[in-house]
Each structure stands twice: as C-alpha cells, then as structure tokens.
Design a protein around this motif. Structure first.
Motif, short mmCIF file in Angstrom:
data_model
loop_
_atom_site.label_atom_id
_atom_site.label_comp_id
_atom_site.label_asym_id
_atom_site.label_seq_id
_atom_site.Cartn_x
_atom_site.Cartn_y
_atom_site.Cartn_z
N ARG A 75 -50.10 -2.42 7.74
CA ARG A 75 -49.06 -1.28 8.88
C ARG A 75 -50.58 0.27 8.52
N PRO A 76 -50.26 1.02 10.15
CA PRO A 76 -50.97 2.23 9.71
C PRO A 76 -51.19 3.30 9.01
N ARG A 77 -51.19 4.36 8.91
CA ARG A 77 -50.83 5.44 8.27
C ARG A 77 -49.77 6.47 8.84
N THR A 78 -49.59 6.76 8.27
CA THR A 78 -48.81 7.80 8.93
C THR A 78 -49.32 9.10 8.85
N ALA A 79 -48.82 10.16 10.11
CA ALA A 79 -49.86 11.28 10.20
C ALA A 79 -49.80 12.55 9.15
N ASP A 85 -54.31 13.51 2.59
CA ASP A 85 -55.73 12.81 2.35
C ASP A 85 -56.77 14.37 2.62
N GLU A 86 -56.29 14.41 4.26
CA GLU A 86 -57.19 15.75 4.46
C GLU A 86 -57.36 17.15 3.27
N LEU A 87 -55.52 17.46 2.82
CA LEU A 87 -55.73 17.92 1.94
C LEU A 87 -55.89 18.48 1.05
N ASN A 88 -55.80 16.93 -0.11
CA ASN A 88 -55.88 16.34 -1.37
C ASN A 88 -58.41 16.69 -1.30
#
Length: 191
Positions: A75-79, A85-88
């Motif tokens: 399944r594709p990752r949700t927004a 992940d970007e914030l972490n």
C-alpha cells in the motif's frame, strides 16, 4: 637392541604373578555387529530422493523469503505518514546539531554523555527547540550534569539562542527579538 656392559650376564626380569586366590573379572564382550551388505543402487537412489525431499522445501522457503522481503509494502504511504517521517527526520537533524554545538563548548568533549533524543525536540511554526542534559568531566575530573536548550530558525536551519547551564548566549539578536515578539503576540491571543 640393548648393549650390556662387558662381563655382565643378562638377567630376565621376573614376570608378574597374581595372588594365588585372585580371580579376574569376567570380560563382557559385545558381539560384533554383522557386516552390512553394500547398498544396492535402488537403495542409494531412495536415500538421495529422501534427502532431497527434506532439503528442497527449506531451500525454496529461504529463497522466497529473500525475494519477497525486498519488495516494498504494497500500500502507498499516506500524506500524513510522509509528513510525519519528514518531520521526524528534521527533528533528528536539530538534535544532532544541538549535541554537536554543546559538545564543542565542553572542556572534555570526549566524555560527554547526552540525555537527549527526538522526544526532547519541538517544532513550532518557524522555530525548533531542542532541550536536554549532558554529563561530562570538568576541569577537576569530576562528572557534572548540565542542562541545555538550543533554539533554531527552521529555514534555513540556523541557531539563534543557546542556553547552557543557566547561561544564555544569543547568536542572532534580531531574529531572537522577532521570535520573542511573535511569541508574546501568540500568548496574548490565547488569553
């Protein structure tokens, strides 16, 4: 062959004689197993097929696991997951930078042990804050624990204030004043 000195006669050593009433323990001899007949060709084939039938499923399972473990999740990752992940990732960058800045200010940086990770970082609007504690050896070779806080401007990643062991060093006075003004405005709106 043993060489004897001249003029000496050979005298045999007495042999061991057991006590007259001594009875040796009976020896239990195990019968020899019968010699096995050589395996016939059909028996060898059956043995090889049996071993192959046991080993092949293991090899197939292992190969399938290697192939399918490298396939990404279906399944594709949700927004929201991507943003998290970007914030972490951004928060870790601030934590590493703060640790590096504090370590450089220590008398003995190689002894530094940090109590600080991603949970000790906060991102609010245009600013990021990292707080934590560091234990390091001081000039008297005694371990001292100190607290720190580093405040960053997010874009570009630029520290504007460092507080270490109660002393605050302002690195960018104009940006700090802007941040404090913005922070005061936010607090007055909340009241």
């Amino acid at each position: 062959m043993v060489q004897l000195p001249p003029n000496t006669a050979y005298q045999p050593q007495p042999t061991y004689q057991p006590h007259p009433g001594y009875q040796p323990a009976p020896q239990h001899q195990q019968p020899m197993p019968p010699a096995s007949a050589p395996m016939s060709t059909s028996a060898k084939v059956m043995l090889a097929l049996g071993i192959t039938a046991c080993v092949m499923p293991l090899l197939l399972c292992g190969g399938c696991m290697l192939i399918f473990s490298s396939i990404p999740e279906s399944r594709p990752r949700t927004a929201m997951e991507i943003k998290r992940d970007e914030l972490n990732s951004e928060r870790w960058a601030y934590v590493y930078d703060a640790k590096d800045r504090i370590k450089k200010s220590l008398r003995s940086p190689s002894t530094a042990e940090f109590d600080c990770d991603i949970r000790d970082s906060r991102i609010e609007g245009d600013y990021a804050t990292v707080t934590g504690k560091v234990t390091a050896v001081n000039a008297f070779n005694a371990p001292i624990t100190s607290s720190f806080r580093v405040i960053y401007l997010r874009d570009p990643m630029k520290p504007i204030e460092v507080t270490f062991d109660g002393e605050t060093i302002v690195l960018d006075a104009a940006e700090k004043a802007h941040r404090d003004e913005k922070h005061e405005t936010t607090e007055s709106l909340q009241e």
